[in-house]
Design a protein around this motif. Structure first.
Motif, PDB file in Angstrom:
ATOM      1  N   HIS A 239      51.574   9.483 -41.861  1.00 31.57           N
ATOM      2  CA  HIS A 239      51.639  10.828 -41.281  1.00 31.57           C
ATOM      3  C   HIS A 239      50.411  11.092 -40.423  1.00 31.57           C
ATOM      4  O   HIS A 239      49.339  11.421 -40.929  1.00 31.57           O
ATOM      5  CB  HIS A 239      51.756  11.868 -42.395  1.00 31.57           C
ATOM      6  N   PRO A 240      50.557  10.943 -39.103  1.00 30.23           N
ATOM      7  CA  PRO A 240      49.420  11.175 -38.210  1.00 30.23           C
ATOM      8  C   PRO A 240      49.180  12.662 -37.981  1.00 30.23           C
ATOM      9  O   PRO A 240      50.085  13.493 -38.162  1.00 30.23           O
ATOM     10  CB  PRO A 240      49.871  10.505 -36.913  1.00 30.23           C
ATOM     11  N   ASP A 241      47.965  12.987 -37.576  1.00 27.72           N
ATOM     12  CA  ASP A 241      47.717  14.319 -37.035  1.00 27.72           C
ATOM     13  C   ASP A 241      48.429  14.408 -35.690  1.00 27.72           C
ATOM     14  O   ASP A 241      48.374  13.468 -34.880  1.00 27.72           O
ATOM     15  CB  ASP A 241      46.218  14.547 -36.839  1.00 27.72           C
ATOM     16  N   LYS A 242      49.105  15.514 -35.448  1.00 29.93           N
ATOM     17  CA  LYS A 242      49.863  15.632 -34.202  1.00 29.93           C
ATOM     18  C   LYS A 242      50.034  17.100 -33.833  1.00 29.93           C
ATOM     19  O   LYS A 242      49.727  17.998 -34.625  1.00 29.93           O
ATOM     20  CB  LYS A 242      51.222  14.950 -34.332  1.00 29.93           C
ATOM     21  N   LEU A 243      50.530  17.331 -32.628  1.00 27.59           N
ATOM     22  CA  LEU A 243      50.803  18.687 -32.178  1.00 27.59           C
ATOM     23  C   LEU A 243      51.951  19.288 -32.977  1.00 27.59           C
ATOM     24  O   LEU A 243      52.915  18.592 -33.320  1.00 27.59           O
ATOM     25  CB  LEU A 243      51.147  18.694 -30.691  1.00 27.59           C
ATOM     26  N   LEU A 244      51.887  20.582 -33.247  1.00 30.65           N
ATOM     27  CA  LEU A 244      52.900  21.233 -34.072  1.00 30.65           C
ATOM     28  C   LEU A 244      54.305  21.144 -33.480  1.00 30.65           C
ATOM     29  O   LEU A 244      55.257  20.817 -34.198  1.00 30.65           O
ATOM     30  CB  LEU A 244      52.511  22.703 -34.305  1.00 30.65           C
ATOM     31  N   PRO A 245      54.495  21.382 -32.160  1.00 33.66           N
ATOM     32  CA  PRO A 245      55.866  21.327 -31.632  1.00 33.66           C
ATOM     33  C   PRO A 245      56.400  19.907 -31.452  1.00 33.66           C
ATOM     34  O   PRO A 245      57.609  19.725 -31.236  1.00 33.66           O
ATOM     35  CB  PRO A 245      55.756  22.012 -30.265  1.00 33.66           C
ATOM     36  N   SER A 246      55.538  18.896 -31.497  1.00 30.14           N
ATOM     37  CA  SER A 246      56.006  17.529 -31.221  1.00 30.14           C
ATOM     38  C   SER A 246      56.854  17.015 -32.369  1.00 30.14           C
ATOM     39  O   SER A 246      56.708  17.431 -33.522  1.00 30.14           O
ATOM     40  CB  SER A 246      54.827  16.597 -30.964  1.00 30.14           C
ATOM     41  N   THR A 247      57.739  16.085 -32.051  1.00 32.66           N
ATOM     42  CA  THR A 247      58.690  15.585 -33.035  1.00 32.66           C
ATOM     43  C   THR A 247      58.001  14.836 -34.171  1.00 32.66           C
ATOM     44  O   THR A 247      56.954  14.228 -33.976  1.00 32.66           O
ATOM     45  CB  THR A 247      59.713  14.657 -32.359  1.00 32.66           C
ATOM     46  N   ASP A 248      58.618  14.888 -35.337  1.00 32.88           N
ATOM     47  CA  ASP A 248      58.138  14.113 -36.478  1.00 32.88           C
ATOM     48  C   ASP A 248      59.001  12.879 -36.697  1.00 32.88           C
ATOM     49  O   ASP A 248      58.848  12.168 -37.682  1.00 32.88           O
ATOM     50  CB  ASP A 248      58.131  14.985 -37.738  1.00 32.88           C
ATOM     51  N   THR A 249      59.895  12.617 -35.756  1.00 29.00           N
ATOM     52  CA  THR A 249      60.778  11.460 -35.858  1.00 29.00           C
ATOM     53  C   THR A 249      59.995  10.168 -35.662  1.00 29.00           C
ATOM     54  O   THR A 249      59.100  10.087 -34.813  1.00 29.00           O
ATOM     55  CB  THR A 249      61.887  11.547 -34.789  1.00 29.00           C
ATOM     56  N   VAL A 250      60.326   9.153 -36.448  1.00 31.56           N
ATOM     57  CA  VAL A 250      59.752   7.815 -36.286  1.00 31.56           C
ATOM     58  C   VAL A 250      60.554   7.070 -35.234  1.00 31.56           C
ATOM     59  O   VAL A 250      61.793   7.108 -35.267  1.00 31.56           O
ATOM     60  CB  VAL A 250      59.794   7.068 -37.636  1.00 31.56           C
ATOM     61  N   PRO A 251      59.937   6.377 -34.271  1.00 32.20           N
ATOM     62  CA  PRO A 251      58.497   6.109 -34.144  1.00 32.20           C
ATOM     63  C   PRO A 251      57.741   7.105 -33.267  1.00 32.20           C
ATOM     64  O   PRO A 251      56.541   6.963 -33.062  1.00 32.20           O
ATOM     65  CB  PRO A 251      58.487   4.733 -33.482  1.00 32.20           C
ATOM     66  N   GLU A 252      58.445   8.136 -32.780  1.00 29.55           N
ATOM     67  CA  GLU A 252      57.841   9.001 -31.763  1.00 29.55           C
ATOM     68  C   GLU A 252      56.713   9.861 -32.311  1.00 29.55           C
ATOM     69  O   GLU A 252      55.898  10.369 -31.534  1.00 29.55           O
ATOM     70  CB  GLU A 252      58.930   9.865 -31.122  1.00 29.55           C
ATOM     71  N   ARG A 253      56.626  10.012 -33.629  1.00 30.23           N
ATOM     72  CA  ARG A 253      55.539  10.830 -34.176  1.00 30.23           C
ATOM     73  C   ARG A 253      54.161  10.214 -33.886  1.00 30.23           C
ATOM     74  O   ARG A 253      53.139  10.898 -33.978  1.00 30.23           O
ATOM     75  CB  ARG A 253      55.706  11.028 -35.681  1.00 30.23           C
ATOM     76  N   PHE A 254      54.147   8.911 -33.525  1.00 25.66           N
ATOM     77  CA  PHE A 254      52.880   8.209 -33.261  1.00 25.66           C
ATOM     78  C   PHE A 254      52.541   8.130 -31.775  1.00 25.66           C
ATOM     79  O   PHE A 254      51.494   7.606 -31.408  1.00 25.66           O
ATOM     80  CB  PHE A 254      52.942   6.785 -33.825  1.00 25.66           C
ATOM     81  N   GLU A 255      53.425   8.615 -30.917  1.00 19.81           N
ATOM     82  CA  GLU A 255      53.247   8.505 -29.466  1.00 19.81           C
ATOM     83  C   GLU A 255      52.877   9.888 -28.923  1.00 19.81           C
ATOM     84  O   GLU A 255      53.750  10.736 -28.744  1.00 19.81           O
ATOM     85  CB  GLU A 255      54.528   7.970 -28.822  1.00 19.81           C
ATOM     86  N   PHE A 256      51.606  10.082 -28.655  1.00 18.95           N
ATOM     87  CA  PHE A 256      51.098  11.420 -28.340  1.00 18.95           C
ATOM     88  C   PHE A 256      51.233  11.702 -26.850  1.00 18.95           C
ATOM     89  O   PHE A 256      50.783  10.927 -26.008  1.00 18.95           O
ATOM     90  CB  PHE A 256      49.635  11.539 -28.777  1.00 18.95           C
ATOM     91  N   GLY A 257      51.830  12.833 -26.525  1.00 14.50           N
ATOM     92  CA  GLY A 257      51.969  13.218 -25.135  1.00 14.50           C
ATOM     93  C   GLY A 257      53.168  12.572 -24.462  1.00 14.50           C
ATOM     94  O   GLY A 257      53.975  11.877 -25.087  1.00 14.50           O
ATOM     95  N   THR A 258      53.277  12.794 -23.161  1.00 17.71           N
ATOM     96  CA  THR A 258      54.386  12.241 -22.390  1.00 17.71           C
ATOM     97  C   THR A 258      54.211  10.737 -22.207  1.00 17.71           C
ATOM     98  O   THR A 258      53.128  10.268 -21.853  1.00 17.71           O
ATOM     99  CB  THR A 258      54.460  12.921 -21.004  1.00 17.71           C
ATOM    100  N   LEU A 259      55.257   9.994 -22.439  1.00 19.23           N
ATOM    101  CA  LEU A 259      55.189   8.540 -22.304  1.00 19.23           C
ATOM    102  C   LEU A 259      55.168   8.132 -20.834  1.00 19.23           C
ATOM    103  O   LEU A 259      55.771   8.804 -19.986  1.00 19.23           O
ATOM    104  CB  LEU A 259      56.391   7.894 -22.995  1.00 19.23           C
ATOM    105  N   PRO A 260      54.521   7.007 -20.511  1.00 16.66           N
ATOM    106  CA  PRO A 260      54.504   6.498 -19.136  1.00 16.66           C
ATOM    107  C   PRO A 260      55.777   5.676 -18.877  1.00 16.66           C
ATOM    108  O   PRO A 260      55.814   4.469 -19.090  1.00 16.66           O
ATOM    109  CB  PRO A 260      53.253   5.617 -19.099  1.00 16.66           C
ATOM    110  N   TYR A 261      56.812   6.344 -18.412  1.00 14.55           N
ATOM    111  CA  TYR A 261      58.128   5.706 -18.319  1.00 14.55           C
ATOM    112  C   TYR A 261      58.120   4.473 -17.427  1.00 14.55           C
ATOM    113  O   TYR A 261      58.809   3.485 -17.696  1.00 14.55           O
ATOM    114  CB  TYR A 261      59.164   6.721 -17.807  1.00 14.55           C
ATOM    115  N   GLU A 262      57.329   4.519 -16.358  1.00 13.82           N
ATOM    116  CA  GLU A 262      57.285   3.374 -15.447  1.00 13.82           C
ATOM    117  C   GLU A 262      56.641   2.159 -16.134  1.00 13.82           C
ATOM    118  O   GLU A 262      57.077   1.018 -15.918  1.00 13.82           O
ATOM    119  CB  GLU A 262      56.528   3.736 -14.164  1.00 13.82           C
ATOM    120  N   ILE A 263      55.633   2.398 -16.998  1.00 10.72           N
ATOM    121  CA  ILE A 263      55.008   1.301 -17.720  1.00 10.72           C
ATOM    122  C   ILE A 263      55.985   0.723 -18.750  1.00 10.72           C
ATOM    123  O   ILE A 263      56.072  -0.502 -18.928  1.00 10.72           O
ATOM    124  CB  ILE A 263      53.715   1.776 -18.410  1.00 10.72           C
TER     125      ILE A 263
END
Length: 399
Positions: A239-263
């Motif tokens: 359980h990482p520290d994260k922003l309150l509105p951000s999803t708690d779904t795995v694996p996205e709970r570990f990816e902070f902020g907007t993902l770099p879609y092009e990367i």
């Protein structure tokens, strides 16, 4: 099957420069298909993820395709694939996440073989938590881990064991599964740095016994980013520290902020490119990747043999430090009485890139008592017999 090196090399614009690159352990050159995938995603259309507009759906597809590709490469479920800026960043993140449950009196075990990426995050997390750090020693003669020292430091107090799957400077491949089995027997988690390993061998995270496994796509033709693989069930317990509105779904709970879609798209294209290099009719992407790494091993073993024979012919002028029985085609060497940086410049003047340094491998350099920079020669899939000959000619003229 054997790799068609001429056809493979044609995909890399950088090779048109005529430079022979032996800096693969620090990052490989990039094929056109990866660059095109990045450009295509950025020109989209592209928005933040969603389910309504084409631009939103393109972002969703970039994420889903990335997870599916690395699930195939690493043999874990797609829900167990976490994106990060780098393997170092991911390791720091998970050191913080896991250390929240550590207590004074707990212990962790680290390796003297490892890149500092898989050492300092754990050391610093242990210091903050009052946890004791134990070490698996490195044999300076064989450049292999001393498993008897591991047996002495492993105990019921061990919470985590962190070990590399392959050294980025020596090429040493330790017996990760044996190390993991012993750790699991005392209830410890196993974190494996697979950054160097994943560029040379097929990865099966469960078969390795790794609970957490990190790698870096830019070591095998992709863009600069990191990937962590784990069982989704394990990630659910972290359980990482994260922003309150951000999803708690795995694996996205570990990816902070907007993902770099092009990367993400470029990293996916790198896996797809590897899978095209050993085509088998009717085979899955995972099977094609396995065929590729089998062919790559044959290719790299032949080139490493020629390289080491040529270095041997230089006699006492060169000291080769890479001596493990099982290792990647990566050779660390010292040039007796000479500065390795001079050798690097001498080779660069001949369009041969082989870097000098310590390569963030603080523990191995300390264990081997190497106080000066060393020259690292690392083979990548696009290296040819001609490349090796040019390198040896350059070293021969230098010494």
């Amino acid at each position: 099957m054997t790799l068609d090196i001429t056809a493979l090399r044609a995909h890399f614009p950088a090779l048109e420069s005529g430079i022979a690159f032996f800096d693969g352990p620090g990052g490989t050159q990039t094929p056109r298909s990866v660059v095109e995938a990045i450009a295509s995603t950025m020109t989209g259309p592209l928005s933040n993820r969603g389910t309504i507009s084409p631009s939103e759906l393109n972002a969703e597809a970039a994420v889903a395709d990335f997870r599916a590709a690395y699930a195939d490469l690493l043999h874990v479920p797609a829900a167990g694939i976490v994106h990060g800026r780098s393997a170092t960043q991911l390791t720091y993140d998970f050191a913080r996440h896991l250390a929240k449950d550590w207590q004074a009196g707990d212990e962790i075990v680290l390796s003297r073989l490892d890149h500092d990426c898989n050492v300092r995050p754990w050391v610093q997390a242990a210091e903050r938590s009052g946890v004791t750090v134990r070490w698996i020693d490195l044999d300076s003669e064989t450049t292999e881990l001393q498993l008897d020292s591991y047996e002495r430091v492993l105990s019921a107090r061990t919470r985590l064991v962190a070990v590399t799957a392959a050294s980025n400077v020596l090429g040493t491949i330790p017996p990760v599964r044996e190390i993991a089995d012993r750790a699991h027997a005392v209830g410890a988690l196993v974190h494996v740095d697979g950054v160097h390993y994943a560029a040379h061998r097929p990865v099966d995270v469960p078969a390795l016994g790794a609970d957490l496994f990190v790698c870096s796509p830019y070591k095998f033709f992709g863009p600069h980013c990191g990937v962590l693989a784990a069982a989704p069930e394990l990630l659910e317990t972290v359980h990482p520290d994260k922003l309150l509105p951000s999803t708690d779904t795995v694996p996205e709970r570990f990816e902070f902020g907007t993902l770099p879609y092009e990367i993400l798209s470029g990293a996916t294209a790198a896996v797809d490119f590897l899978a095209t290099l050993a085509p088998r009719a009717g085979s899955t992407r995972r099977e094609r990747l396995t065929h590729f790494f089998d062919a790559l091993h044959t290719h790299e073993r032949a080139l490493r043999g020629a390289l080491e024979a040529g270095l041997g012919a230089l006699g006492d002028a060169v000291t080769v430090h890479s001596r493990a029985a099982d290792r990647t085609p990566t050779v660390l060497m010292s040039l007796v009485g000479r500065d390795a940086r001079e050798a690097q410049r001498h080779l660069a003047a001949r369009d041969v890139v082989a870097p000098a340094g310590s390569f963030y491998a603080y523990e191995p350099f300390t264990a081997l008592k190497l106080t000066d920079p060393a020259l690292r020669v690392g083979l990548a899939p696009y290296n040819s017999a001609d490349d090796v000959e040019r390198l040896l000619d350059g070293l021969g003229s230098f010494v």
